[in-house]
Every structure is written in C-alpha cells, then in structure tokens.
Design an enzyme around this catalytic site. Structure first.
Site, PDB file in Angstrom:
ATOM      1  N   GLY A  15       0.835  -1.209   0.000  1.00 12.62           N
ATOM      2  CA  GLY A  15       0.000   0.000   0.000  1.00 12.62           C
ATOM      3  C   GLY A  15       0.867   1.255   0.000  1.00 12.62           C
ATOM      4  O   GLY A  15       1.837   1.334   0.744  1.00 12.62           O
ATOM      5  N   ARG A  76       0.855  -5.023  -5.141  1.00 13.71           N
ATOM      6  CA  ARG A  76       1.049  -6.232  -4.325  1.00 13.71           C
ATOM      7  C   ARG A  76       1.125  -7.362  -5.334  1.00 13.71           C
ATOM      8  O   ARG A  76       0.118  -7.771  -5.889  1.00 13.71           O
ATOM      9  CB  ARG A  76      -0.126  -6.421  -3.359  1.00 13.71           C
ATOM     10  CG  ARG A  76      -0.219  -5.311  -2.325  1.00 13.71           C
ATOM     11  CD  ARG A  76      -1.205  -5.646  -1.220  1.00 13.71           C
ATOM     12  NE  ARG A  76      -1.131  -4.675  -0.137  1.00 13.71           N
ATOM     13  CZ  ARG A  76      -1.955  -3.661   0.029  1.00 13.71           C
ATOM     14  NH1 ARG A  76      -2.961  -3.489  -0.802  1.00 13.71           N
ATOM     15  NH2 ARG A  76      -1.812  -2.824   1.026  1.00 13.71           N
ATOM     16  N   ASP A 107       5.225  -5.148   5.947  1.00 10.71           N
ATOM     17  CA  ASP A 107       5.740  -6.493   6.264  1.00 10.71           C
ATOM     18  C   ASP A 107       5.632  -7.473   5.096  1.00 10.71           C
ATOM     19  O   ASP A 107       6.480  -8.355   4.939  1.00 10.71           O
ATOM     20  CB  ASP A 107       5.130  -7.057   7.553  1.00 10.71           C
ATOM     21  CG  ASP A 107       3.620  -7.079   7.520  1.00 10.71           C
ATOM     22  OD1 ASP A 107       3.039  -6.616   6.514  1.00 10.71           O
ATOM     23  OD2 ASP A 107       3.016  -7.556   8.496  1.00 10.71           O
ATOM     24  N   THR A 130       4.345   2.409   5.606  1.00 12.01           N
ATOM     25  CA  THR A 130       2.935   2.002   5.644  1.00 12.01           C
ATOM     26  C   THR A 130       2.207   2.907   6.631  1.00 12.01           C
ATOM     27  O   THR A 130       2.795   3.287   7.659  1.00 12.01           O
ATOM     28  CB  THR A 130       2.743   0.526   6.079  1.00 12.01           C
ATOM     29  OG1 THR A 130       1.371   0.334   6.471  1.00 12.01           O
ATOM     30  CG2 THR A 130       3.602   0.136   7.271  1.00 12.01           C
ATOM     31  N   ASP A 132      -0.054   1.967   8.501  1.00 14.56           N
ATOM     32  CA  ASP A 132      -0.584   1.165   9.613  1.00 14.56           C
ATOM     33  C   ASP A 132       0.271   1.196  10.884  1.00 14.56           C
ATOM     34  O   ASP A 132      -0.221   0.870  11.957  1.00 14.56           O
ATOM     35  CB  ASP A 132      -0.746  -0.302   9.179  1.00 14.56           C
ATOM     36  CG  ASP A 132      -1.701  -0.461   8.006  1.00 14.56           C
ATOM     37  OD1 ASP A 132      -2.543   0.446   7.817  1.00 14.56           O
ATOM     38  OD2 ASP A 132      -1.600  -1.472   7.288  1.00 14.56           O
ATOM     39  N   ASP A 134       2.400  -0.889  11.793  1.00  9.03           N
ATOM     40  CA  ASP A 134       2.323  -2.230  12.400  1.00  9.03           C
ATOM     41  C   ASP A 134       3.623  -3.021  12.243  1.00  9.03           C
ATOM     42  O   ASP A 134       3.591  -4.238  12.063  1.00  9.03           O
ATOM     43  CB  ASP A 134       1.146  -3.007  11.770  1.00  9.03           C
ATOM     44  CG  ASP A 134       1.272  -3.123  10.256  1.00  9.03           C
ATOM     45  OD1 ASP A 134       2.120  -2.434   9.667  1.00  9.03           O
ATOM     46  OD2 ASP A 134       0.509  -3.907   9.664  1.00  9.03           O
ATOM     47  N   ARG A 176      -5.445  -2.230   9.042  1.00  8.31           N
ATOM     48  CA  ARG A 176      -5.419  -3.692   8.873  1.00  8.31           C
ATOM     49  C   ARG A 176      -5.672  -4.367  10.221  1.00  8.31           C
ATOM     50  O   ARG A 176      -6.707  -4.102  10.809  1.00  8.31           O
ATOM     51  CB  ARG A 176      -4.090  -4.123   8.263  1.00  8.31           C
ATOM     52  CG  ARG A 176      -4.196  -5.409   7.467  1.00  8.31           C
ATOM     53  CD  ARG A 176      -2.882  -5.778   6.859  1.00  8.31           C
ATOM     54  NE  ARG A 176      -2.565  -4.976   5.693  1.00  8.31           N
ATOM     55  CZ  ARG A 176      -2.993  -5.256   4.469  1.00  8.31           C
ATOM     56  NH1 ARG A 176      -3.718  -6.301   4.244  1.00  8.31           N
ATOM     57  NH2 ARG A 176      -2.670  -4.474   3.463  1.00  8.31           N
TER      58      ARG A 176
END
Ligand code: F6P
Length: 328
Positions: A15, A76, A107, A130, A132, A134, A176
C-alpha cells in the site's frame, strides 16, 4: 566505507504511504552522494519480474519530497509469491547488474525480500513505509503520522455534523490488524469510544458506555472503529445493533477509506523518510544487509528483518486508559 556495492535498485511496494517519495529521494540522493548507480523498478516486485525500470539520478527525484503516493508506483505482486516469478525477477536484476536492493514497504514487502534473499542472496535493506505503523523495530513507519493527521482532520469535520444533529457517528479507519491509527487518532480527536483489534471492548460495554454518555449530558458522540477490530460486527452492523438497543441514538457511519493514504506527507514523515533513506544506502555500503532501518527513541536503529516481521509492534495501552478518563 566498504564499496562492494556498485548498483542499487529501489522499489516501493504494498500500500502506498505518504513519505514514500521522500524516502525514494533520500535513497537516490544518497546513492549519488556515494557515487553508486541507482535504478528504480516500477510497481514493486511486479516491475522486477517484468524488467520495468528507470535509471534514477539526483535530478530525477527533484520536487517529490512533499508529494504523496509514489512516483515509482506500487503493487502487491501475486507473481512474486511464486518461485517462477522470483526467478524472473532475479534474472532481470542480474541483467541490470544490480548488487543491492532497497525495499520501501510494509511487512509483506519485507517477507518477499527475505524469501528472495534466501533463494538468491541479493543483499537488501527494508525501509518501513505504511500508514498502519504495524512493524516492530521502529516507533514510527513512514506515512503513519500523515495518516493520523488526515484522520483527525476528518473526524473534526464529522464532529461538526454529529454535534449539529445530535448524532452518534461510527468512523471506520484503516490499520489492517493493528489499532495504531484508531487509538491515536481517537484520542487526538476526542472520541468517546475507540474499538481496536488488540482489545475487545465487547458489545455490552459499548452499550453501557454510550448509555453513560447520554446520562452525562452528551448530545453527540464519535466512536472510532479500527477496520480490524474484533467486536464481531462490521461497522454498519455495529451501528444497527446500537440503534436497535439504544433507540434514543440517531447513528451514522462514515468509512474514511483510502483518503487516509493520500496527501502530502507531514514534516515528521518527510524527515523520517529522509533519515531512513540515507541510512538504508549506508547500511548496504557498510556491509550490513538484510535488516530494516527504523527509528527508536529518535535514534536510527537496524533490526534483523526476520525479527521486524515476526515481532509484534505493541500499541500503547496507556492511551486506552487516557481515552476512558477523557471521555467521561
Ligand atoms: O496497509 C495499508 C492499508 O491501507 C491498510 O490499512 C488496509 O487494510 C489496506 O492497506 C487496504 O489495501 P488496498 O488498498 O489493497 O485495498
């Protein structure tokens, strides 16, 4: 500084996130500074498979430090998940005489890099990009700060309507399986409740909390819902469930969606991207590959890529407590 690496290829993958361009610029300019050749494959691993690349010099990244998205485009790639796809990518890298990779992404991107490295031993460095946040091994991923500001601005606007119409709004945000965006934007925008995957609030507690809000005289409320939350209902079902049980509420749903990934990066993200981009090139040249560059306590650190992928970046639970206190 060791100089075995003569040519680096860079990709942006997964993304898109605001600040990816700033990271790309930093990688390309650091290559120029250290007199290393640099090329960029388009659309992440897919461009590597198709041999679709452009030569990047210091001037080819002018005026992009403040631009959202990624000029290298992103994807992706399903094909890169296959051995045959990775073989094609390797052949194209060999053909282009690439001896090091810089992977800007999340990731999924790093997992691809790790598998590829095990098969073909091409050294690489990961730069976490990202919205996120995360990824372990960094306090902040590139794009997260900008996304937070975007979300807070959007919720501020939604609050105008919530308050004018005495409504309850459920605002779904991205992230996510992680609740970083929801938790931090929720506190920043003064949400009444924040639903995140890391902590299942439960439907009963949510109803209780909303009843309490009414009793305390609140005429409107905002509930921030992380897209990955585990309450067992999607945001629309949740709004329906609440109004069935608390008919005194007039509820609306607002799904913020991809606007959270767009826009000019914040100054924080630009500086972060610049620091990580330069360090990524230096680490490759220093012979310290297969790591992710990150920022911990305002220091640039290198984390083994497997550790970055496998460890969990924990949310700050203290913020949940703060949110509970402040939404009284
Ligand atoms: O990883 C970034 C992210 O925006 C997530 O927050 C979200 O779940 C996902 O990507 C959406 O992906 P896509 O753009 O493929 O719909």
């Amino acid at each position: 500084m060791k100089q075995q690496i003569k040519k680096i290829a860079v990709i942006t993958s997964g993304g898109d996130a605001p600040g990816m361009n700033a990271a790309l610029r930093a990688v390309v300019r650091a290559c120029s500074y250290y007199e290393i050749e640099c090329i960029g494959f388009y659309r992440g691993y897919q461009g590597m498979i198709e041999g679709d690349y452009t030569v990047l010099d210091a001037r080819s990244v002018k005026n992009i430090v403040g631009k959202g998205g990624t000029i290298l485009k992103s994807a992706r790639s399903d094909e890169f998940r296959t051995k045959a796809g990775r073989k094609k990518a390797y052949e194209n890298l060999k053909k282009a005489k690439v001896d090091g990779l810089v992977l800007i992404g999340g990731d999924g991107t790093f997992t691809g890099g790790m598998v590829f490295n095990k098969e073909y031993n091409i050294p690489f460095i990961g730069i976490p990009g990202t919205i996120d946040n995360d990824i372990a091994g960094t306090n902040y991923t590139i794009g997260y700060d900008t996304a937070l500001n975007t979300v807070v601005e959007a919720i501020d606007k939604i609050r105008d309507t919530a308050s004018s119409h005495n409504r309850l709004f459920f605002v779904e945000v991205m992230g996510r399986d992680a609740g970083f965006i929801a938790l931090n934007a929720g506190v920043g925008a003064g949400a009444e409740e924040i639903l995140i995957p890391e902590e299942n609030l439960g439907l009963d507690r949510l109803l209780e909390s909303l009843k309490r809000s009414k009793r305390s005289g609140k005429s409107s409320s905002i509930v921030v819902v992380s897209e990955g939350d585990k309450i067992g209902k999607n945001v629309f079902e949740l709004a329906e469930y609440v109004t069935e049980n608390l008919p005194e509420y007039e509820a609306r749903v607002s799904v913020l969606g991809h606007m959270q990934r767009g826009g000019n990066p914040s100054c924080f993200d630009r500086v972060l991207a610049s620091r990580l981009g330069v360090k990524a090139v230096e680490s490759l040249l220093d012979g310290k590959p297969n790591v992710m560059v990150g920022l911990i306590n305002n220091k640039i650190v290198l984390t083994d890529i497997e550790k970055a992928i496998e460890s969990e970046h924990e949310i700050n639970r203290e913020l949940l407590r703060i949110s509970d206190i402040l939404s009284i």
